[in-house]
Scaffold this motif. Structure first.
Motif, mmCIF file in Angstrom:
data_model
loop_
_atom_site.group_PDB
_atom_site.id
_atom_site.type_symbol
_atom_site.label_atom_id
_atom_site.label_comp_id
_atom_site.label_asym_id
_atom_site.label_seq_id
_atom_site.Cartn_x
_atom_site.Cartn_y
_atom_site.Cartn_z
ATOM 1 N N ARG A 135 10.449 49.336 -38.883
ATOM 2 C CA ARG A 135 10.438 49.936 -37.548
ATOM 3 C C ARG A 135 9.136 49.676 -36.802
ATOM 4 O O ARG A 135 9.138 49.583 -35.581
ATOM 5 C CB ARG A 135 10.688 51.440 -37.628
ATOM 6 N N VAL A 136 8.027 49.555 -37.500
ATOM 7 C CA VAL A 136 6.748 49.333 -36.828
ATOM 8 C C VAL A 136 6.411 47.855 -36.670
ATOM 9 O O VAL A 136 5.416 47.514 -36.048
ATOM 10 C CB VAL A 136 5.579 50.051 -37.551
ATOM 11 N N CYS A 137 7.252 46.988 -37.219
ATOM 12 C CA CYS A 137 7.012 45.549 -37.107
ATOM 13 C C CYS A 137 7.568 45.005 -35.799
ATOM 14 O O CYS A 137 8.592 45.455 -35.312
ATOM 15 C CB CYS A 137 7.681 44.808 -38.259
ATOM 16 N N ASP A 138 6.865 44.021 -35.271
ATOM 17 C CA ASP A 138 7.343 43.308 -34.090
ATOM 18 C C ASP A 138 8.075 42.077 -34.600
ATOM 19 O O ASP A 138 7.455 41.124 -35.061
ATOM 20 C CB ASP A 138 6.170 42.923 -33.197
ATOM 21 N N VAL A 139 9.387 42.092 -34.544
ATOM 22 C CA VAL A 139 10.184 41.010 -35.121
ATOM 23 C C VAL A 139 10.648 40.000 -34.073
ATOM 24 O O VAL A 139 11.490 39.165 -34.351
ATOM 25 C CB VAL A 139 11.396 41.562 -35.907
ATOM 26 N N ALA A 140 10.061 40.056 -32.893
ATOM 27 C CA ALA A 140 10.411 39.096 -31.848
ATOM 28 C C ALA A 140 9.899 37.711 -32.238
ATOM 29 O O ALA A 140 8.858 37.589 -32.880
ATOM 30 C CB ALA A 140 9.800 39.520 -30.517
ATOM 31 N N PRO A 141 10.620 36.668 -31.863
ATOM 32 C CA PRO A 141 10.153 35.316 -32.197
ATOM 33 C C PRO A 141 8.856 34.974 -31.483
ATOM 34 O O PRO A 141 8.590 35.452 -30.383
ATOM 35 C CB PRO A 141 11.296 34.413 -31.714
ATOM 36 N N LEU A 142 8.048 34.152 -32.118
ATOM 37 C CA LEU A 142 6.802 33.677 -31.518
ATOM 38 C C LEU A 142 7.139 32.450 -30.690
ATOM 39 O O LEU A 142 7.440 31.398 -31.228
ATOM 40 C CB LEU A 142 5.783 33.334 -32.601
ATOM 41 N N VAL A 143 7.120 32.581 -29.375
ATOM 42 C CA VAL A 143 7.555 31.475 -28.523
ATOM 43 C C VAL A 143 6.424 30.833 -27.728
ATOM 44 O O VAL A 143 6.429 29.632 -27.526
ATOM 45 C CB VAL A 143 8.678 31.910 -27.555
ATOM 46 N N SER A 144 5.469 31.587 -27.322
ATOM 47 C CA SER A 144 4.392 31.011 -26.521
ATOM 48 C C SER A 144 3.177 30.727 -27.405
ATOM 49 O O SER A 144 3.050 31.258 -28.509
ATOM 50 C CB SER A 144 3.981 31.962 -25.396
ATOM 51 N N ASN A 145 2.293 29.879 -26.910
ATOM 52 C CA ASN A 145 1.056 29.600 -27.648
ATOM 53 C C ASN A 145 0.247 30.870 -27.856
ATOM 54 O O ASN A 145 -0.378 31.051 -28.891
ATOM 55 C CB ASN A 145 0.218 28.563 -26.911
ATOM 56 N N ASP B 169 1.420 33.885 -28.290
ATOM 57 C CA ASP B 169 2.037 34.620 -29.397
ATOM 58 C C ASP B 169 1.606 34.043 -30.737
ATOM 59 O O ASP B 169 1.259 34.769 -31.663
ATOM 60 C CB ASP B 169 3.561 34.545 -29.323
ATOM 61 N N ILE B 170 1.639 32.729 -30.844
ATOM 62 C CA ILE B 170 1.309 32.059 -32.093
ATOM 63 C C ILE B 170 -0.173 32.236 -32.419
ATOM 64 O O ILE B 170 -0.534 32.544 -33.558
ATOM 65 C CB ILE B 170 1.700 30.574 -32.027
ATOM 66 N N GLU B 171 -1.038 32.074 -31.429
ATOM 67 C CA GLU B 171 -2.484 32.221 -31.651
ATOM 68 C C GLU B 171 -2.853 33.625 -32.101
ATOM 69 O O GLU B 171 -3.834 33.821 -32.818
ATOM 70 C CB GLU B 171 -3.247 31.855 -30.389
ATOM 71 N N ARG B 172 -2.051 34.584 -31.726
ATOM 72 C CA ARG B 172 -2.322 35.977 -32.102
ATOM 73 C C ARG B 172 -2.318 36.148 -33.625
ATOM 74 O O ARG B 172 -3.064 36.957 -34.169
ATOM 75 C CB ARG B 172 -1.253 36.862 -31.468
ATOM 76 N N TYR B 173 -1.472 35.388 -34.317
ATOM 77 C CA TYR B 173 -1.324 35.541 -35.761
ATOM 78 C C TYR B 173 -1.884 34.375 -36.566
ATOM 79 O O TYR B 173 -1.921 34.432 -37.782
ATOM 80 C CB TYR B 173 0.158 35.713 -36.114
ATOM 81 N N TYR B 174 -2.312 33.308 -35.912
ATOM 82 C CA TYR B 174 -2.778 32.119 -36.613
ATOM 83 C C TYR B 174 -4.106 32.371 -37.318
ATOM 84 O O TYR B 174 -5.025 32.944 -36.749
ATOM 85 C CB TYR B 174 -2.934 30.956 -35.633
ATOM 86 N N VAL B 175 -4.188 31.941 -38.556
ATOM 87 C CA VAL B 175 -5.421 32.023 -39.323
ATOM 88 C C VAL B 175 -5.674 30.631 -39.885
ATOM 89 O O VAL B 175 -4.846 30.087 -40.609
ATOM 90 C CB VAL B 175 -5.311 33.042 -40.482
ATOM 91 N N ASP B 176 -6.810 30.041 -39.551
ATOM 92 C CA ASP B 176 -7.150 28.708 -40.044
ATOM 93 C C ASP B 176 -7.623 28.821 -41.487
ATOM 94 O O ASP B 176 -8.680 29.379 -41.762
ATOM 95 C CB ASP B 176 -8.229 28.086 -39.174
ATOM 96 N N LEU B 177 -6.831 28.297 -42.392
ATOM 97 C CA LEU B 177 -7.160 28.361 -43.810
ATOM 98 C C LEU B 177 -7.573 26.997 -44.365
ATOM 99 O O LEU B 177 -7.640 26.820 -45.576
ATOM 100 C CB LEU B 177 -5.951 28.891 -44.601
ATOM 101 N N SER B 178 -7.863 26.047 -43.493
ATOM 102 C CA SER B 178 -8.162 24.694 -43.943
ATOM 103 C C SER B 178 -9.378 24.627 -44.870
ATOM 104 O O SER B 178 -9.427 23.791 -45.764
ATOM 105 C CB SER B 178 -8.354 23.763 -42.755
#
Length: 54
Positions: free
Chosen positions: A17-27, A29-38
């Protein structure tokens, strides 16, 4: 170390219920969760598979 919140979910349904399950469509949205693990990623297995021609 931070302590866990007192109102944390105690069932899978409550956690969902507390999760945002909407698809990541915009940059944005994606940058919000991206973590560089290189820097910590182990690439030996990937390189070994690539060298086999897969």
């Amino acid at each position: 170390m931070s302590s866990l919140p007192a109102n944390r979910a105690n069932t899978l349904k409550a956690a969902f219920r507390v999760c945002d399950v909407a698809p990541l469509v915009s940059n944005r949205d994606i940058e919000r969760y991206y973590v560089d693990l290189s820097k910590v990623r182990k690439t030996e297995a990937i390189n070994a598979v690539q060298s086999l021609g897969f």
